[in-house]
Every structure is written in structure tokens, then in C-alpha cells.
Design a protein around this motif. Structure first.
Motif, mmCIF file in Angstrom:
data_model
loop_
_atom_site.group_PDB
_atom_site.id
_atom_site.type_symbol
_atom_site.label_atom_id
_atom_site.label_comp_id
_atom_site.label_asym_id
_atom_site.label_seq_id
_atom_site.Cartn_x
_atom_site.Cartn_y
_atom_site.Cartn_z
ATOM 1 N N ASN A 87 0.864 -1.182 0.000
ATOM 2 C CA ASN A 87 0.000 0.000 0.000
ATOM 3 C C ASN A 87 0.895 1.225 0.000
ATOM 4 O O ASN A 87 1.713 1.392 0.901
ATOM 5 N N PRO A 126 0.693 5.118 0.292
ATOM 6 C CA PRO A 126 -0.228 6.234 0.569
ATOM 7 C C PRO A 126 0.062 7.425 -0.329
ATOM 8 O O PRO A 126 1.208 7.751 -0.615
ATOM 9 N N PRO A 133 -1.174 11.647 -1.212
ATOM 10 C CA PRO A 133 -1.796 12.804 -0.560
ATOM 11 C C PRO A 133 -3.311 12.812 -0.795
ATOM 12 O O PRO A 133 -3.791 12.408 -1.842
ATOM 13 N N GLY A 134 -4.046 13.256 0.183
ATOM 14 C CA GLY A 134 -5.495 13.316 0.066
ATOM 15 C C GLY A 134 -6.184 12.073 0.595
ATOM 16 O O GLY A 134 -7.378 11.914 0.427
ATOM 17 N N GLY A 135 -5.458 11.148 1.194
ATOM 18 C CA GLY A 135 -6.062 9.958 1.774
ATOM 19 C C GLY A 135 -6.194 8.787 0.823
ATOM 20 O O GLY A 135 -6.641 7.723 1.224
ATOM 21 N N ASN A 136 -5.839 8.940 -0.438
ATOM 22 C CA ASN A 136 -5.891 7.830 -1.387
ATOM 23 C C ASN A 136 -4.654 6.966 -1.243
ATOM 24 O O ASN A 136 -3.677 7.354 -0.596
ATOM 25 N N ALA A 137 -4.697 5.807 -1.858
ATOM 26 C CA ALA A 137 -3.550 4.902 -1.797
ATOM 27 C C ALA A 137 -3.503 4.061 -3.065
ATOM 28 O O ALA A 137 -4.534 3.774 -3.673
ATOM 29 N N ARG A 141 -2.706 0.414 -4.302
ATOM 30 C CA ARG A 141 -2.626 -0.915 -3.700
ATOM 31 C C ARG A 141 -2.177 -1.933 -4.733
ATOM 32 O O ARG A 141 -2.765 -2.042 -5.800
#
Length: 156
Positions: free
Chosen positions: A131, A133, A135-139, A141
Motif C-alpha cells: 500500500n 499512501p 496525498p489526500g487519503g488515497n492509496a 494498492r
């Protein structure tokens, strides 16, 4: 002579810095090639397994669906057998696959000559998960990659 020795000693860390900068790139390329190799090998092995299973139906139409699944799983010799999902279409084209009252066992399925049969297999290639990460909480995978192989043949 003393000048040459002092001048050579000033650049002794250059190779270390270059190695430190290029080593992660080199490791990334090597791991990418290894992951692609595992994926390609799994795909080719799945193609072989479904081709063997479809060929078994064509050469002996009296084999049952369970026997065909066993052939496909055993032909995928280097894969994790519990992770292989095999489907046979059509499952069988006659009604004689029900239990035989004389022997108490299931009668073998038969496919009609001239009909087309397809053997499909699904497999999740076990590539390590990651994973990343953003910026902005997205990732981003990465994980097991699903592959599908299918072979269609006509019974003569």
C-alpha cells in the motif's frame, strides 16, 4: 607525487554516493522483472492446465466434471492448487450424471459429439501486497493479481 595522492583521496566517496543513488533503482528493476516473470509463468501454466483438461474431455467424453477439475488442478503443477477455480461449460449435456442406483456411485458424465466444451480456470497470482499512501487519503494498492485461462474445443 604527494599531490596526486591527495587529489585521489578527495574523490573516494564519489563511488559510494553513486552506488547509494542507483541501488534502489536497480533493486526496483530486478524486483519488477521477477514479479512479471512470476505472473507470466503462472499464466502459461494455467493455459497448459485448461488445455489438458479440455483435451481430456475431447479424447474421453465419458469423464466426469470432477475428473476434469482434477486434471486441470494437477496440470497446474507449480501453482497453489487450493487457489485454482476450474469451471467446465457445459457441465454435461445428458442426465446420466445422477447417482446410479445399482452401484451407489455417480455415473460418468458424457458430452455429445459435435458440441463445444470450454474449460476455464481462475487463479490469484501471489505477488506480495503493498500500500503506497498518496496525498489526500488515497492509496495505490498492489496485491494478488487475478488471471483467467480458457480453452474451448469441439468433441468429435
Amino acid at each position: 607525487m604527494k599531490r596526486k595522492i591527495l587529489w585521489a583521496n578527495k574523490e573516494t566517496g564519489q563511488a559510494t554516493v553513486e552506488f547509494t543513488l542507483m541501488f534502489p533503482v536497480f533493486i526496483g528493476i530486478v524486483l519488477g522483472i521477477a514479479a512479471f516473470s512470476i505472473l507470466f509463468y503462472s499464466y502459461v501454466t494455467m493455459q497448459l492446465a485448461v488445455r489438458e483438461a479440455a483435451s481430456a474431455i475431447v479424447h474421453n467424453p465419458k469423464k466426469s466434471v470432477d475428473e476434469i477439475r482434477t486434471i486441470a488442478c494437477n496440470s497446474g503443477f507449480a501453482l497453489i492448487r487450493n487457489s485454482i477455480l476450474v469451471q467446465v461449460e457445459p457441465p454435461d449435456t445428458t442426465a446420466i450424471s445422477c447417482a446410479n442406483p445399482n452401484t451407489g456411485t455417480a455415473a460418468p458424465a458424457t458430452w455429445v459429439p459435435g458440441s463445444s466444451v470450454a474449460v476455464s480456470a481462475f487463479y490469484n497470482v501471489p505477488i506480495p501486497t503493498a500500500n503506497i499512501p498518496l496525498p489526500g487519503g488515497n492509496a495505490i494498492r498492489f496485491g494478488p493479481i487475478p488471471i483467467k485461462a480458457q480453452s474451448r474445443m469441439t468433441i468429435e
